[in-house]
Design an enzyme around this catalytic site. Structure first.
Site, PDB file in Angstrom:
ATOM      1  CB  ALA A  63     -12.172  13.036  48.942  1.00  0.00           C
ATOM      2  N   GLY A 108      -7.011  10.358  50.175  1.00  0.00           N
ATOM      3  CA  GLY A 108      -6.239  11.500  49.723  1.00  0.00           C
ATOM      4  C   GLY A 108      -5.223  11.976  50.741  1.00  0.00           C
ATOM      5  CD  GLU A 111      -4.591   9.253  46.334  1.00  0.00           C
ATOM      6  OE1 GLU A 111      -4.361   8.840  45.191  1.00  0.00           O
ATOM      7  OE2 GLU A 111      -5.663   9.809  46.673  1.00  0.00           O
ATOM      8  CD  GLU A 131      -8.657   6.181  47.976  1.00  0.00           C
ATOM      9  OE1 GLU A 131      -8.056   7.263  48.053  1.00  0.00           O
ATOM     10  OE2 GLU A 131      -8.192   5.098  48.417  1.00  0.00           O
TER      11      GLU A 131
END
Length: 255
Positions: A63, A108, A111, A131
């Site tokens: 992100a 992300g 993910e 994260e």
């Protein structure tokens, strides 16, 4: 920056390209562009397989941390829910999705790659969910999909430490399914073409049946959304993200 995400269909194979160099970082515009691209693919009856890639240098490095730092609890509830739904839409495409992972697939980025049905990595790829170094946790399906692949204990170790995993180890853990010399793009297209040439309805049914084995994933995703939103109200989140922006990844000191 161009169109951020592009779709190029050659025959029955659509290439879904993340195109926001240098890192393909997810901000609101990138999230919405991906959602629109997935809708276009889903609506195209000629698409029978998808290659998901960020190009030759980086898959996606997570992100936009600056944008996340500016968000509070209320902001992140809606923003992350939309990102999680977008990634889930990739996973729920009714055709096989093959991820070509080159360079970094972090946060992300990993993910999103985990939403693919098959992941081919270049030998220099590195993956991870860092994260925790920002004082938060994965919020777009990572806690659920990684656990399904590597098991609870290993998932906790990887997510709690946030460490990066090189391609060879990722293959051993099952995070990627194949590692190839150099770039993985050609091999991903080769596999997607093979799947696209198969019996469309049978392959769709197989994907649906195997994915159903995940069972309680919807409840897990809902819990993940709730937990990450709560973490945006903590001082650790502020410390971690400010440290990342000032000094780079992994430098924060939490009290």
């Amino acid at each position: 920056m161009g169109q951020l995400v592009s779709v190029d269909r050659q025959g029955a194979v659509a290439t879904l390209l993340l195109d926001a160099p240098p890192f393909n970082a997810f901000d609101t515009a990138m999230r919405d562009a991906l959602a629109a691209a997935v809708r276009d693919i889903d609506a195209d009856p000629e698409v029978r397989a998808v290659v998901l890639t960020g190009g030759e240098e980086v898959f996606a490095a997570g992100a936009d941390i600056g944008a996340l730092l500016a968000m509070d609890f209320v902001d992140i509830v809606d923003w992350n829910a939309r990102l999680q739904r977008t990634f889930t839409a990739v996973a729920e495409l009714p055709v096989p999705v093959v991820a070509a992972v080159n360079g970094y697939a972090l946060g992300g980025g990993l993910e999103l790659a985990l939403c693919a049905d098959y992941r081919v990595a270049g030998e220099r790829a590195a993956v991870g969910l860092p994260e925790v170094t920002l004082g938060i946790m994965p919020g777009s399906g990572g806690t659920q999909r990684l656990t399904e692949i590597v098991g609870r204990s290993r998932a906790k170790e990887l997510i709690m430490t946030g460490r990066r995993v090189r391609a060879a180890e990722a293959l051993g853990l099952g995070i990627v399914d194949e590692v190839v010399p150099g770039s993985s793009t050609e091999r991903a297209h080769e596999l997607a073409a093979q799947l696209a040439a198969g019996p469309r309805l049978a392959i769709r049914a197989i994907k649906q049946a195997v994915d159903q084995a995940a069972g309680a994933r919807d409840a897990g995703l809902a819990l993940e959304r709730s937990l990450i939103a709560g973490l945006f109200a903590t001082p650790d989140r502020t410390t971690g993200m400010r440290s990342f922006l000032a000094d780079g990844p992994g430098r924060a000191r939490f009290e």
